[in-house]
Design an enzyme around this catalytic site. Sequence first.
Site, mmCIF file in Angstrom:
data_model
loop_
_atom_site.group_PDB
_atom_site.id
_atom_site.type_symbol
_atom_site.label_atom_id
_atom_site.label_comp_id
_atom_site.label_asym_id
_atom_site.label_seq_id
_atom_site.Cartn_x
_atom_site.Cartn_y
_atom_site.Cartn_z
ATOM 1 N N GLU A 281 0.833 -1.210 0.000
ATOM 2 C CA GLU A 281 0.000 0.000 0.000
ATOM 3 C C GLU A 281 0.866 1.259 0.000
ATOM 4 O O GLU A 281 0.835 2.068 0.929
ATOM 5 C CB GLU A 281 -0.938 -0.013 1.213
ATOM 6 N N GLU B 281 -5.367 -8.217 -1.137
ATOM 7 C CA GLU B 281 -6.052 -8.057 0.159
ATOM 8 C C GLU B 281 -7.511 -7.741 -0.097
ATOM 9 O O GLU B 281 -7.821 -6.909 -0.958
ATOM 10 C CB GLU B 281 -5.471 -6.896 0.974
HETATM 11 C C1 BG6 Z 1 -4.320 -2.955 4.930
HETATM 12 C C2 BG6 Z 1 -2.974 -3.386 5.386
HETATM 13 O O1 BG6 Z 1 -4.359 -1.575 5.017
HETATM 14 O O2 BG6 Z 1 -5.441 -3.306 5.652
HETATM 15 C C3 BG6 Z 1 -2.956 -4.496 6.405
HETATM 16 O O3 BG6 Z 1 -2.126 -3.713 4.321
HETATM 17 C C4 BG6 Z 1 -4.118 -4.298 7.370
HETATM 18 O O4 BG6 Z 1 -1.718 -4.497 7.035
HETATM 19 C C5 BG6 Z 1 -5.410 -4.375 6.571
HETATM 20 O O5 BG6 Z 1 -4.123 -5.196 8.424
HETATM 21 C C6 BG6 Z 1 -6.673 -4.307 7.404
HETATM 22 O O6 BG6 Z 1 -6.635 -3.196 8.254
HETATM 23 P P1 BG6 Z 1 -6.848 -3.360 9.808
HETATM 24 O O7 BG6 Z 1 -6.634 -2.017 10.383
HETATM 25 O O8 BG6 Z 1 -8.229 -3.873 9.965
HETATM 26 O O9 BG6 Z 1 -5.829 -4.349 10.259
#
Ligand code: BG6
Length: 477
Positions: free
Chosen positions: A182, A375
Amino acid sequence: MTKSPFPEGFLWGGAVAANQCEGAYLEDGKGLSPVDVLPSVEGGRWDAVMNPTKALETKYDYYPSHESIDFYHRYKEDIALFAEMGFKSFRLSISWPRIFPNGDDATPNEAGLAFYDRVFDECAKYGIEPVVTINHFDTPVELFKNYGGWKNRKCIDFYMNFCEVIFNRYKGKVKYWMTFNEINMILHLPFFGGGMDVNGEANPEEAKYQAAHHQLVASAMATKLAHEIDPENQVGCMLAAGATYAFSCDPKDVWKAMQADREGYFFIDVQARGYYPSYSKRFFKEHNINLVMEDGDLDVLKNHTVDYVAFSYYSSRLTSADPEVMKETEGNVFATLRNPNLEASEWGWQIDPLGLRITMNAIYDRYQKPLFVVENGLGAVDTVEADGSINDDYRIDYMREHVREMGEAIEDGVDLIGYTPWGCIDLVSAGSGEMKKRYGFIYVDRDNEGKGTLNRSKKKSFDWYKKVIESNGSDLV
Ligand code: BG6
């Protein structure tokens, strides 16, 4: 069951990051990662993320990352479970401070390198393709303390040392790489994205874009090196994506939405097309941003673009040009208005599967390079029933609709190579430091205070995802 739109060899899998799952935060010579100095949500996580200098001077009662879910010691069991689900790929990151504890060390830490050998060998045992993020929010804290993080150009050299070591060491074991997780997050969470604190900067925007320039150059240099060391290597960039919608059909709102999307595309425009986008000139001028570049920077950007474009997608965003309307925004990282057409998770993240198709089409139209959804997922509170079962139908619903829309995007003509939903096993949330915000198909018995056996168990979504993979995405019921 319908005919699958997913191509043969599609990389179904799951994603984690070292700093959110490994634990063993000082074991075998590891140095500190940014998350290792951050407390839990109850301890004031958000304030600490935004004020890292202060956080570093503070002693908190509890640090969720120090033990995390202990993937460092339990990777065999976890990878066996991924294999049982039929994973074809597994996205993970290499902890930079596990290999170079201070970031600027002359030689790498052998014990750290050996750990990832074991992990990759374990993946190979099951035919799982590792997909490696080189820097997932993991610039060594020592580089923050001693150099001010990525706003310092020296970080390019330190990063390249790291890359050279891992590209050589894991040659033949790892083919898919991503240079920065990201990368656009550096604008929102500079400590995570760039190992820096911009609070004291005269022009914080300038500091962030200077750091971004260093990362973009480092990313292109890493792409070059990866291709030289092994022509089989595939190197990707990685964007925190999510199409921005206009709050109304007022052209001002539409323009604002376009600008919001450009904020993220700016990075990928450089990494995938090889040059700073035309609109950046005006943006820099209006924000008094004067980037310091060296001879050769623009050439390296031009000549070493990425092979594929990876991104995370959790939600679309909604924006307005009217400051009055914008008073109602939600979300701490990407401020967004509440879209009345969408439902939201318990953490307020709006659920928009069609938004994934829209985002995929927009990115593919723009770059015409293979895409990789690395993701996606639903952070939710799970309940363990008396019989031990975890009936996460809400997660299955979320995933089903997103997989369906990915299929639609493929039918639209998008070249998609894989899907690695986030937190395939429960892990510590980056933003909130919570365990309670679970994404996994695999439950980990650990709570927000660090209590629990760390035992793993399968959620209902485990069997569902297994079936999805087995049928190559044609059986989603
Ligand atoms: C993304 C990141 O922004 O979202 C991860 O690459 C992160 O590292 C994921 O864990 C989900 O966000 P959060 O705050 O729910 O863990």
